[in-house]
Design a protein around this motif. Structure first.
Motif, PDB file in Angstrom:
ATOM      1  N   GLU A 139       0.797  -1.216   0.000  1.00 30.67           N
ATOM      2  CA  GLU A 139       0.000   0.000   0.000  1.00 30.67           C
ATOM      3  C   GLU A 139       0.833   1.272   0.000  1.00 30.67           C
ATOM      4  O   GLU A 139       0.442   2.266  -0.623  1.00 30.67           O
ATOM      5  N   CYS A 140       1.971   1.256   0.675  1.00 31.64           N
ATOM      6  CA  CYS A 140       2.752   2.487   0.875  1.00 31.64           C
ATOM      7  C   CYS A 140       3.846   2.613  -0.178  1.00 31.64           C
ATOM      8  O   CYS A 140       4.441   1.614  -0.611  1.00 31.64           O
ATOM      9  N   PHE A 141       4.137   3.858  -0.553  1.00 32.71           N
ATOM     10  CA  PHE A 141       5.182   4.126  -1.535  1.00 32.71           C
ATOM     11  C   PHE A 141       6.565   3.809  -0.984  1.00 32.71           C
ATOM     12  O   PHE A 141       7.416   3.247  -1.689  1.00 32.71           O
ATOM     13  N   TYR A 142       6.797   4.166   0.275  1.00 32.57           N
ATOM     14  CA  TYR A 142       8.127   3.992   0.870  1.00 32.57           C
ATOM     15  C   TYR A 142       7.976   3.551   2.315  1.00 32.57           C
ATOM     16  O   TYR A 142       7.122   4.071   3.056  1.00 32.57           O
ATOM     17  N   VAL A 143       8.783   2.562   2.703  1.00 29.70           N
ATOM     18  CA  VAL A 143       8.787   2.062   4.078  1.00 29.70           C
ATOM     19  C   VAL A 143      10.130   2.430   4.697  1.00 29.70           C
ATOM     20  O   VAL A 143      11.169   1.846   4.343  1.00 29.70           O
ATOM     21  N   PRO A 144      10.164   3.406   5.589  1.00 33.59           N
ATOM     22  CA  PRO A 144      11.443   3.804   6.201  1.00 33.59           C
ATOM     23  C   PRO A 144      11.926   2.765   7.208  1.00 33.59           C
ATOM     24  O   PRO A 144      11.151   1.899   7.648  1.00 33.59           O
ATOM     25  N   ARG A 145      13.182   2.877   7.547  1.00 38.20           N
ATOM     26  CA  ARG A 145      13.725   2.010   8.588  1.00 38.20           C
ATOM     27  C   ARG A 145      13.121   2.415   9.925  1.00 38.20           C
ATOM     28  O   ARG A 145      13.159   3.577  10.321  1.00 38.20           O
ATOM     29  N   CYS A 146      12.522   1.437  10.592  1.00 38.01           N
ATOM     30  CA  CYS A 146      11.801   1.739  11.826  1.00 38.01           C
ATOM     31  C   CYS A 146      12.765   2.223  12.904  1.00 38.01           C
ATOM     32  O   CYS A 146      13.847   1.654  13.099  1.00 38.01           O
ATOM     33  N   GLN A 147      12.366   3.279  13.591  1.00 39.18           N
ATOM     34  CA  GLN A 147      13.174   3.836  14.663  1.00 39.18           C
ATOM     35  C   GLN A 147      12.266   4.411  15.747  1.00 39.18           C
ATOM     36  O   GLN A 147      11.044   4.552  15.556  1.00 39.18           O
ATOM     37  N   LYS A 148      12.869   4.736  16.853  1.00 41.13           N
ATOM     38  CA  LYS A 148      12.098   5.225  18.001  1.00 41.13           C
ATOM     39  C   LYS A 148      11.472   6.583  17.714  1.00 41.13           C
ATOM     40  O   LYS A 148      10.322   6.854  18.101  1.00 41.13           O
ATOM     41  N   ASP A 149      12.214   7.438  17.017  1.00 44.31           N
ATOM     42  CA  ASP A 149      11.737   8.792  16.730  1.00 44.31           C
ATOM     43  C   ASP A 149      10.744   8.742  15.571  1.00 44.31           C
ATOM     44  O   ASP A 149      11.129   8.754  14.384  1.00 44.31           O
ATOM     45  N   SER A 150       9.480   8.657  15.871  1.00 44.02           N
ATOM     46  CA  SER A 150       8.451   8.616  14.829  1.00 44.02           C
ATOM     47  C   SER A 150       8.340   9.962  14.106  1.00 44.02           C
ATOM     48  O   SER A 150       7.947  10.000  12.935  1.00 44.02           O
ATOM     49  N   LEU A 151       8.700  11.062  14.782  1.00 45.86           N
ATOM     50  CA  LEU A 151       8.646  12.372  14.141  1.00 45.86           C
ATOM     51  C   LEU A 151       9.643  12.469  12.988  1.00 45.86           C
ATOM     52  O   LEU A 151       9.357  13.072  11.950  1.00 45.86           O
ATOM     53  N   ALA A 152      10.822  11.872  13.154  1.00 44.35           N
ATOM     54  CA  ALA A 152      11.831  11.874  12.088  1.00 44.35           C
ATOM     55  C   ALA A 152      11.322  11.100  10.875  1.00 44.35           C
ATOM     56  O   ALA A 152      11.520  11.532   9.728  1.00 44.35           O
ATOM     57  N   MET A 153      10.674   9.960  11.102  1.00 46.51           N
ATOM     58  CA  MET A 153      10.121   9.202   9.986  1.00 46.51           C
ATOM     59  C   MET A 153       8.993   9.981   9.307  1.00 46.51           C
ATOM     60  O   MET A 153       8.864   9.956   8.076  1.00 46.51           O
ATOM     61  N   HIS A 154       8.182  10.663  10.099  1.00 42.00           N
ATOM     62  CA  HIS A 154       7.103  11.479   9.520  1.00 42.00           C
ATOM     63  C   HIS A 154       7.672  12.604   8.660  1.00 42.00           C
ATOM     64  O   HIS A 154       7.174  12.873   7.544  1.00 42.00           O
TER      65      HIS A 154
END
Length: 236
Positions: free
Chosen positions: A142-157
């Protein structure tokens, strides 16, 4: 007169014997030098042949590893045709859960926004969902890009929103699609394209060629050495 002639003959034969003995000494020294040269060259030639065989063996192993990794993924990929995709819509739909490692036997849950991108392939009116590459397609359909999961959800956003803004600015992007249309999804990039496959096969090919050339040069040197020895024997 007889005694004088005998003395001359004795002196002459003595001189001939001396010349022969000197010639034999020089010949023995020459043969000894040749034997020393051959003895010195033989271990070097053996090491050179072993080096060439080692390079060939290493290149074959590299071909095997590349065959079961890069070449297999490249051959199995259905996104073979390259085209131009026009971005129609780029929106964040929902938050997706992911887990990250926080230590030994410790996993915690974080969230990242799911960016969905729809494009038109080659202005044909065919609307498809755009995915980043084969790994993203396998990880999330469904998603265009899956970032590397990390604690800082704001950085991924922030990362996902930057990607969305770039896609809105660049309306036309190169993409890869399935010509048989069995896969509705198109890819922005391929993990292993033609250039990656070429550069992956370049170094083992160079190593294989270098090893073969080393063995051929050693064998040619040995052949020329034997040929020179045979020519020297014929002249003597």
């Amino acid at each position: 007169m007889f005694f004088v002639a005998g003395a001359k003959n004795t002196a002459g034969s003595h001189g001939v014997n001396e010349r022969r003995s000197i010639y034999q000494k020089f010949r023995e020294v020459d043969l000894l030098d040749k034997k020393k040269t051959v003895t010195a060259l033989k271990p070097g030639e053996d090491r050179a042949i072993l080096l060439g065989l080692g390079m060939i063996l290493a290149s074959v192993m590299m071909y095997f590893v590349l065959g079961i990794t890069i070449l297999r993924s490249y051959a199995d990929s259905v996104w073979t045709e390259e085209g131009v995709c026009v971005v129609l819509n780029s929106t964040v739909t929902a938050d997706m859960n992911c887990s990250y490692n926080c230590g030994s036997d410790c996993w915690r849950v974080s969230k990242y926004p799911c960016l969905q991108v729809y494009v038109s392939v080659n202005n044909t009116g065919r609307v498809s969902r755009l995915s980043h590459n084969e790994e993203t397609q396998d990880a999330s359909s469904e998603c265009f890009y899956v970032p590397r999961c990390q604690k800082d959800s704001l950085a991924m956003h922030t990362m996902i929103m930057n990607i969305s803004e770039r896609l809105k600015v660049n309306q036309q992007v190169p993409c890869y699609y399935d010509p048989s249309e069995q896969q509705e999804t198109v890819l922005l990039t391929r993990l292993y394209d033609h250039s990656v496959v070429f550069h992956s096969l370049l170094w083992p090919s160079c190593m294989l060629t270098g090893g073969a050339l080393i063995i051929v040069m050693v064998k040619l040197t040995q052949y020329l050495s034997r040929l020179c020895e045979e020519i020297g024997k014929i002249k003597r």
